[in-house]
Enzyme design. Structure first.
Site, PDB file in Angstrom:
ATOM      1  N   ARG A  58      34.531  38.820  35.552  1.00 61.95           N
ATOM      2  CA  ARG A  58      33.964  39.701  36.688  1.00 61.95           C
ATOM      3  C   ARG A  58      34.411  39.104  38.211  1.00 61.95           C
ATOM      4  O   ARG A  58      34.577  39.984  39.064  1.00 61.95           O
ATOM      5  CB  ARG A  58      32.499  39.687  36.765  1.00 61.95           C
ATOM      6  CG  ARG A  58      31.687  40.931  37.671  1.00 61.95           C
ATOM      7  CD  ARG A  58      30.188  40.844  37.513  1.00 61.95           C
ATOM      8  NE  ARG A  58      29.558  39.713  38.165  1.00 61.95           N
ATOM      9  CZ  ARG A  58      29.206  39.749  39.454  1.00 61.95           C
ATOM     10  NH1 ARG A  58      29.311  40.926  39.936  1.00 61.95           N
ATOM     11  NH2 ARG A  58      28.571  38.922  39.820  1.00 61.95           N
ATOM     12  N   TYR A  59      34.701  37.931  38.379  1.00 63.23           N
ATOM     13  CA  TYR A  59      35.063  37.446  39.693  1.00 63.23           C
ATOM     14  C   TYR A  59      36.276  37.906  39.935  1.00 63.23           C
ATOM     15  O   TYR A  59      36.809  37.920  41.246  1.00 63.23           O
ATOM     16  CB  TYR A  59      34.890  35.959  39.746  1.00 63.23           C
ATOM     17  CG  TYR A  59      33.461  35.319  39.676  1.00 63.23           C
ATOM     18  CD1 TYR A  59      32.379  36.133  39.561  1.00 63.23           C
ATOM     19  CD2 TYR A  59      33.471  33.789  39.325  1.00 63.23           C
ATOM     20  CE1 TYR A  59      31.026  35.736  39.313  1.00 63.23           C
ATOM     21  CE2 TYR A  59      31.895  33.507  39.099  1.00 63.23           C
ATOM     22  CZ  TYR A  59      30.885  34.323  39.036  1.00 63.23           C
ATOM     23  OH  TYR A  59      29.504  33.847  38.900  1.00 63.23           O
ATOM     24  N   GLY A  60      37.336  38.065  39.003  1.00 66.18           N
ATOM     25  CA  GLY A  60      38.578  38.399  39.202  1.00 66.18           C
ATOM     26  C   GLY A  60      39.611  37.293  39.806  1.00 66.18           C
ATOM     27  O   GLY A  60      40.763  37.565  40.055  1.00 66.18           O
TER      28      GLY A  60
END
Length: 256
Positions: A58-60
């Site tokens: 999710r942090y990318g």
């Protein structure tokens, strides 16, 4: 996974997991791309001895971490890397696929594929339900932990089941750094408020993962293994708990 053992982050110790592996008690947390610094991660690995990195799909920034790890020259077998599953990846086949994709983005062959399995933000009720549904007990539970949020009942429960408790947000998103009591203790020990919070967390037996994008802050955060807080100061910091959660998310994570 291959943990740092007794090395890394200026003598960072490691805690044993139920599966026989060990996790460094201090790591570097990462976040979304807007809060990610390539140079800071490289500095953490090369200059500070950090051997524990925490990230999430999710942090990318998994692919960005791959570049930083390669540039640092630190070998994969000397690193403990944690990444996390997102809700859309739930289910046996989806989970395997997501894990392989994270490995590819991180440029690693394993997170254990998975060598250690954990959960994040699980309460006792969640862990009890998991016990009914799953054969494997999580090796780690990663939960918000700082002087204003010290869920001791959950910590005790995890320890009773050989689940290592890992704390994120140890500086309470910076709020702890301006608290008069913590500033007073920092002056007493000749340390910074951040070092007091991190040392308190580690001394409570918590794997601690502060997050920063500034090399000098990371350096500061790692200098916590050459002093101890006195028992009376530990007890006083423990009394600051007001059950104040700053983050509300729940998801599994992979470690290695």
């Amino acid at each position: 996974m291959a943990a740092a053992g007794g090395g890394g982050a200026r003598g960072c110790p490691a805690l044993p997991l139920a599966n026989g592996r060990s996790i460094p008690v201090l790591g570097l947390g990462t976040s979304h791309q807007g809060g990610y610094s390539h140079d800071a991660v490289v500095h953490a690995l090369q200059k500070c001895g950090i051997r524990h990195l925490d990230t999430a799909k999710r942090y990318g920034c998994e692919s960005l971490l791959q570049k930083a790890i390669k540039e640092s020259g630190v070998k994969r077998e000397d690193l403990w890397i944690t990444t996390k599953l997102w809700h859309s990846d739930y289910g046996y086949e989806n989970t395997k696929k997501a894990c392989l994709e994270s490995c590819e983005r991180l440029g690693v062959e394993y997170l254990g594929f998975c060598r250690s399995i954990g959960v994040s933000n699980f309460l006792i009720s969640h862990l009890e339900q998991l016990k009914e549904d799953c054969v494997i007990t999580p090796h780690v539970n990663q939960v918000e932990y700082h002087p204003f949020q010290r869920p001791q009942e959950l910590v005790d429960y995890c320890r009773s089941r050989d689940i290592v408790f890992e704390g994120y947000c140890p500086l309470a998103k910076g709020e702890a750094l301006t608290h008069p009591t913590i500033i007073q203790l920092a002056n007493k020990y000749g340390r910074t408020p951040a070092q007091i919070c991190i040392r308190w967390s580690i001394q409570n037996g918590i794997v601690t993962i502060p997050k920063s994008t500034k090399a000098e802050r990371i350096q500061e955060n790692c200098k916590v293994f050459d002093f101890n807080l006195r028992e009376e100061d530990m007890e006083f910091l423990n009394t600051m708990n007001i059950n104040r959660k700053l983050i509300h998310l729940t998801y599994p994570l992979w470690k290695g």
